[in-house]
Design a protein around this motif. Structure first.
Motif, PDB file in Angstrom:
ATOM      1  N   ASN A   5       0.826  -1.292   0.041  1.00 33.44           N
ATOM      2  CA  ASN A   5       0.013   0.123  -0.013  1.00 33.44           C
ATOM      3  C   ASN A   5       0.740   1.194   0.202  1.00 33.44           C
ATOM      4  O   ASN A   5       1.129   1.926   0.950  1.00 33.44           O
ATOM      5  N   TRP A  30      -4.022   7.038   4.903  1.00 35.25           N
ATOM      6  CA  TRP A  30      -2.803   6.257   4.749  1.00 35.25           C
ATOM      7  C   TRP A  30      -1.613   7.325   5.519  1.00 35.25           C
ATOM      8  O   TRP A  30      -2.210   8.521   5.672  1.00 35.25           O
ATOM      9  N   GLY A 124      -0.751   2.025   5.062  1.00 35.30           N
ATOM     10  CA  GLY A 124       0.077   2.602   3.750  1.00 35.30           C
ATOM     11  C   GLY A 124       0.760   3.632   3.918  1.00 35.30           C
ATOM     12  O   GLY A 124       0.440   4.417   4.953  1.00 35.30           O
TER      13      GLY A 124
END
Ligand code: DC
Length: 228
Positions: A5, A30, A124
């Motif tokens: 990710n 993320w 991520g």
């Protein structure tokens, strides 16, 4: 470890990278790496401590020992050097030019490498910089190179500074952008260039939302996500 990710977004300053990366990090929830901030912090501390910008040994030592942290503040990110919030002090043209100089030193880049890689954490990472897709995260599954004409980037910077109440000359901004671009693109170490497997997006006549949509479409496709 394969970084699954992970989206790298490289490109010159003023291409819209910073804003696009912030929006993407929020939408995907993320982490965000603003690698330019690390070079700016190093340059800022070097200027404060009167370290010459061609003193590779002292700059590398400083890079290895920087006490830096980033904290979300609701609307953005606070940058703390030894616990002190340096905020807008990193955004001056003097710091930008100095950052571009220290960033041209291989030993300095090596000293900051592990620190940058450590930003990759679940769920991520969005990595914003010049060499994210080429050097720091070469196995990233989604690599973007965001570009825009120098004139358009100068106009954007001019508008930003005017909004903040600064009186500036667009010709001066354009010449500073060209000077920094030249240095960043032509340095022998980690020059600014698209990775071979990067998708190039030219944002000259695109809105931020249009760029974000394009990156999300690509990410959804590559990572099998359904983020809008
Ligand atoms: O993205 P920025 O304007 O904050 O970056 C400041 C300087 O740091 C820029 O002139 C180039 C350098 N830089 C770099 O060499 N590599 C990176 N990954 C990020 C920034």
């Amino acid at each position: 470890m394969i970084n699954k990710n992970l989206i790298t977004i490289d490109g010159p300053s003023g291409s819209g990278k910073g804003t696009v990366c912030h929006i993407l990090a929020k939408k995907l929830n993320w982490h965000l790496l603003d690698s330019g901030a690390l070079y700016r912090i190093l340059a800022f501390v070097a200027l404060q401590q009167h370290i010459e910008l061609d003193n590779h040994v002292e700059l590398t030592e400083l890079a290895l020992n920087l006490d830096v942290s980033f904290k979300s503040n609701g609307t953005g990110v606070d940058t703390l050097i030894s616990g002190e919030n340096v905020g807008d002090k990193l955004r001056t043209e003097i710091v930008a030019q100095a950052a571009s100089q220290v960033a041209a030193i291989q030993a300095v880049r090596d000293a900051l490498l592990a620190r940058q890689k450590a930003f990759y954490q679940m769920p991520g990472l969005i990595a914003d910089g010049r060499d994210m897709g080429t050097v720091v995260f070469p196995d990233a599954p989604v690599k973007i190179f965001l570009d825009a004409s120098a004139e358009e980037r100068a106009q954007r910077r001019f508008n930003q500074l005017q909004d903040k109440g600064f009186s500036v000359s667009i010709a001066q901004i354009l010449s500073e952008i060209r000077e920094r671009d030249f240095r960043d693109r032509n340095r022998p170490v980690a020059p600014l260039k698209p990775a071979d497997d990067a998708i190039v997006i030219d944002s000259t006549s695109l809105s931020i939302d249009e760029v974000v949509d394009q990156v999300l479409q690509l990410t959804n496709l590559k990572l099998n996500l359904t983020v809008e």
